[in-house]
Motif scaffolding. Structure first.
Motif, PDB file in Angstrom:
ATOM      1  N   ALA A  51       6.951  -5.601  -4.308  1.00 55.74           N
ATOM      2  CA  ALA A  51       7.019  -4.180  -4.633  1.00 55.74           C
ATOM      3  C   ALA A  51       5.936  -3.814  -5.647  1.00 55.74           C
ATOM      4  N   VAL A  52       5.795  -4.631  -6.671  1.00 53.90           N
ATOM      5  CA  VAL A  52       4.751  -4.390  -7.665  1.00 53.90           C
ATOM      6  C   VAL A  52       3.373  -4.530  -7.031  1.00 53.90           C
ATOM      7  N   LEU A  53       3.200  -5.542  -6.188  1.00 55.70           N
ATOM      8  CA  LEU A  53       1.914  -5.734  -5.513  1.00 55.70           C
ATOM      9  C   LEU A  53       1.573  -4.530  -4.643  1.00 55.70           C
ATOM     10  N   PHE A  54       2.575  -3.974  -3.969  1.00 57.96           N
ATOM     11  CA  PHE A  54       2.344  -2.775  -3.155  1.00 57.96           C
ATOM     12  C   PHE A  54       1.771  -1.653  -4.006  1.00 57.96           C
ATOM     13  N   VAL A  55       2.364  -1.405  -5.161  1.00 52.86           N
ATOM     14  CA  VAL A  55       1.887  -0.319  -6.024  1.00 52.86           C
ATOM     15  C   VAL A  55       0.480  -0.607  -6.527  1.00 52.86           C
ATOM     16  N   LEU A  56       0.238  -1.831  -6.980  1.00 54.89           N
ATOM     17  CA  LEU A  56      -1.077  -2.161  -7.546  1.00 54.89           C
ATOM     18  C   LEU A  56      -2.185  -2.042  -6.509  1.00 54.89           C
ATOM     19  N   VAL A  57      -1.907  -2.416  -5.272  1.00 57.91           N
ATOM     20  CA  VAL A  57      -2.928  -2.366  -4.223  1.00 57.91           C
ATOM     21  C   VAL A  57      -3.047  -0.978  -3.616  1.00 57.91           C
ATOM     22  N   GLU A  58      -1.907  -0.402  -3.227  1.00 61.36           N
ATOM     23  CA  GLU A  58      -1.941   0.842  -2.457  1.00 61.36           C
ATOM     24  C   GLU A  58      -2.222   2.079  -3.301  1.00 61.36           C
ATOM     25  N   SER A  59      -1.928   2.046  -4.600  1.00 61.57           N
ATOM     26  CA  SER A  59      -2.194   3.224  -5.438  1.00 61.57           C
ATOM     27  C   SER A  59      -3.680   3.431  -5.673  1.00 61.57           C
ATOM     28  N   ARG A  60      -4.486   2.430  -5.326  1.00 61.20           N
ATOM     29  CA  ARG A  60      -5.935   2.556  -5.516  1.00 61.20           C
ATOM     30  C   ARG A  60      -6.639   3.083  -4.265  1.00 61.20           C
ATOM     31  N   ARG A  61      -5.871   3.316  -3.204  1.00 58.85           N
ATOM     32  CA  ARG A  61      -6.491   3.884  -2.007  1.00 58.85           C
ATOM     33  C   ARG A  61      -6.907   5.324  -2.273  1.00 58.85           C
ATOM     34  N   VAL A 109       4.327   5.408   6.904  1.00 59.01           N
ATOM     35  CA  VAL A 109       4.971   4.627   5.844  1.00 59.01           C
ATOM     36  C   VAL A 109       5.287   3.223   6.352  1.00 59.01           C
ATOM     37  N   MET A 110       5.752   3.119   7.595  1.00 62.31           N
ATOM     38  CA  MET A 110       6.059   1.810   8.167  1.00 62.31           C
ATOM     39  C   MET A 110       4.821   0.914   8.184  1.00 62.31           C
ATOM     40  N   LEU A 111       3.710   1.443   8.673  1.00 62.68           N
ATOM     41  CA  LEU A 111       2.492   0.635   8.772  1.00 62.68           C
ATOM     42  C   LEU A 111       1.995   0.186   7.407  1.00 62.68           C
ATOM     43  N   ARG A 112       2.165   1.032   6.387  1.00 60.79           N
ATOM     44  CA  ARG A 112       1.667   0.684   5.058  1.00 60.79           C
ATOM     45  C   ARG A 112       2.574  -0.309   4.348  1.00 60.79           C
ATOM     46  N   THR A 113       3.876  -0.209   4.559  1.00 61.12           N
ATOM     47  CA  THR A 113       4.811  -1.058   3.812  1.00 61.12           C
ATOM     48  C   THR A 113       5.175  -2.348   4.534  1.00 61.12           C
ATOM     49  N   LEU A 114       5.058  -2.372   5.860  1.00 60.95           N
ATOM     50  CA  LEU A 114       5.550  -3.508   6.632  1.00 60.95           C
ATOM     51  C   LEU A 114       4.940  -4.848   6.213  1.00 60.95           C
ATOM     52  N   PRO A 115       3.624  -4.944   5.951  1.00 68.03           N
ATOM     53  CA  PRO A 115       3.090  -6.257   5.549  1.00 68.03           C
ATOM     54  C   PRO A 115       3.757  -6.815   4.292  1.00 68.03           C
ATOM     55  N   THR A 124       1.214   8.593   1.201  1.00 72.04           N
ATOM     56  CA  THR A 124       1.930   7.497   1.851  1.00 72.04           C
ATOM     57  C   THR A 124       2.378   6.456   0.832  1.00 72.04           C
ATOM     58  N   THR A 125       1.534   6.215  -0.168  1.00 71.76           N
ATOM     59  CA  THR A 125       1.887   5.263  -1.223  1.00 71.76           C
ATOM     60  C   THR A 125       3.039   5.791  -2.062  1.00 71.76           C
TER      61      THR A 125
END
Length: 435
Positions: free
Chosen positions: A191-201, A411-417, A141-142
């Motif tokens: 966008a950068v914050l999304f990668v830094l946070v979500e890539s660690r899931r 994807v919507m739920l993960r990216t929407l915030p 999803t990330t």
């Protein structure tokens, strides 16, 4: 009569959501219906045939041409290997580090997103980028969200988008450019914050696929192996990789008009990758391929032009003005709060989707004098950041999700915030500077 027009708009949203009619067809029918409800005559001044259909259909012609040239450049980047080379170079640099690989793919997606949007941009960055991210352990999803967030980060510099807002809202291109430069930091940061946070899931199996052991064990010097791999993979020369940057340099640095700037990118991509004897065939082949890619958005822009012409009719403005004025917030703080809460209405082809009914609402807000055109630009551009990433019905979201092996709703739920915060930033800038 204003209530009747609002009911017609709700019916149009229903037709689009239920997929009874394609969005473009529904918008044209809605435009004609609004003109009839507003009491427009069949022919003559401010009429259905002459004003709404004849003048409205080509109203966004400059945007259509910009989209076509952007699709042409995108097709060239795909055929000549420019897009694939950019992604491969980033993946090789990132090695086995998931976050570095994802940040690199994000950067390439943003660069591609400045050239063209929607599914073509997602494909150019994602065909190689998504498997590479998943291979080094980035969650599926990330991986899909990284492509979409990257495209959205590049969207403030997408020249066809500048042309669309300039024509639709009747604003100078420099005004659109000025707001987009203010919106970009929000899009890039989240966008950068999304990668830094979500890539660690966790939850994705680590897979090694960037280079097989056999490839690593092959003989020859590193330089020879790089040359062999470039021949095998069809890498474009390094100077050709500047193709997506050329239009930005011409438009931002030299202040050239949008269409010549984009043609400069096309010319650069052609002459840096193609032998003189093959220029004719490649240029025509990719141009025709660009027509195929550009056909859906061009049809949509024809329909949006019809809808904009309808809502700007004197009868429609007179009928809608009291209703819109009664509900539109005037206080800057209330403006930010209300329109931030309404962000989800731009999803699922909702009423605030700028490439749907939202364009008509924007036209009403300007024609009725509720907000200045620059404030409407801030509102619609902020919502466009959300639609371009999280709408489960948009082509780029569906493609990226399916190619990653997940559902568009995931994807919507993960990216929407994250994109909701981007929209909030754009709305704050709008309220602080225009209200």
């Amino acid at each position: 009569m204003g209530i009747v027009i609002l009911l017609l708009m709700l019916a149009g949203v229903g037709l689009m959501l239920a997929r009874v009619l394609p969005t473009a067809f529904a918008l044209v029918l809605l435009g004609v219906a609004i003109a009839v409800a507003a009491g427009a005559p069949l022919t003559g001044e401010n009429s259905i045939l002459d004003t709404v259909l004849q003048e409205g259909a080509p109203a966004l012609a400059a945007t259509m041409l910009a989209v076509l040239i952007g699709s042409w450049l995108g097709k060239l980047m795909e055929e000549t290997g420019i897009a694939g080379t950019l992604v491969r170079k980033i993946v090789e640099f990132g090695g086995d580090r998931p976050t570095v690989v994802a940040l690199g793919v994000l950067a390439v997606s943003a660069l591609v997103g400045t050239v063209t949007g929607s599914a073509p941009a997602a494909m150019m960055a994602g065909i190689i980028g998504i498997p590479a991210m998943i291979a080094v352990g980035v969650p599926k999803t990330t991986a899909a969200g990284t492509i979409l967030m990257g495209i959205a980060a590049g969207m403030p510099f997408e020249l066809p988008v500048w042309q669309f807002f300039s024509t639709a809202l009747e604003l100078p291109v420099d005004t659109v450019k000025g707001f987009m430069l203010k919106l970009f930091p929000f899009a890039a940061f989240f966008a950068v914050l999304f990668v830094l946070v979500e890539s660690r899931r966790k939850g994705v199996e680590h897979a090694w696929s960037l280079a097989s052991a056999a490839e690593r064990d092959k003989g020859g010097s590193p330089r020879e192996r790089r040359r062999a791999r470039a021949r095998r993979m069809g890498d474009a020369p390094w100077y050709a990789l500047l193709a997506p940057v050329v239009p930005l340099v011409l438009a931002l640095g030299l202040d050239l008009p949008i269409i010549p700037s984009m043609l400069g990118g096309v010319l650069w991509a052609l002459v840096t990758t193609t032998r003189p004897g093959h220029l004719n065939k490649r240029s025509l082949r990719t141009l025709y391929g660009g027509f195929e890619l550009a056909a859906p958005p061009i049809a949509l822009f024809v329909a949006i032009g019809v809808l904009l012409a309808a809502v700007k009719l004197p009868g429609a403005v007179e009928a809608l003005n009291p209703l819109v004025e009664a509900v539109a917030p005037g206080n800057p703080v209330v403006f930010v709060l209300v329109f931030t809460l309404l962000v989800p209405l731009c999803l699922y082809r909702g009423p605030l989707n700028v490439y749907g009914l939202g364009a008509g609402i924007a036209g009403v807000l300007i024609a009725a004098g509720i907000y200045p055109a620059v404030a409407v630009l801030g509102l619609t551009a902020s919502y466009n950041q959300v639609f371009g990433v999280s709408d489960p019905t948009s082509t780029q979201t569906v493609w990226a999700a399916q190619y990653s092996g997940v559902g568009p709703q995931q994807v919507m739920l993960r990216t929407l915030p994250y994109v909701w915060c981007v929209a909030l930033g754009g709305l704050i800038v709008t309220a602080a500077t225009q209200l």
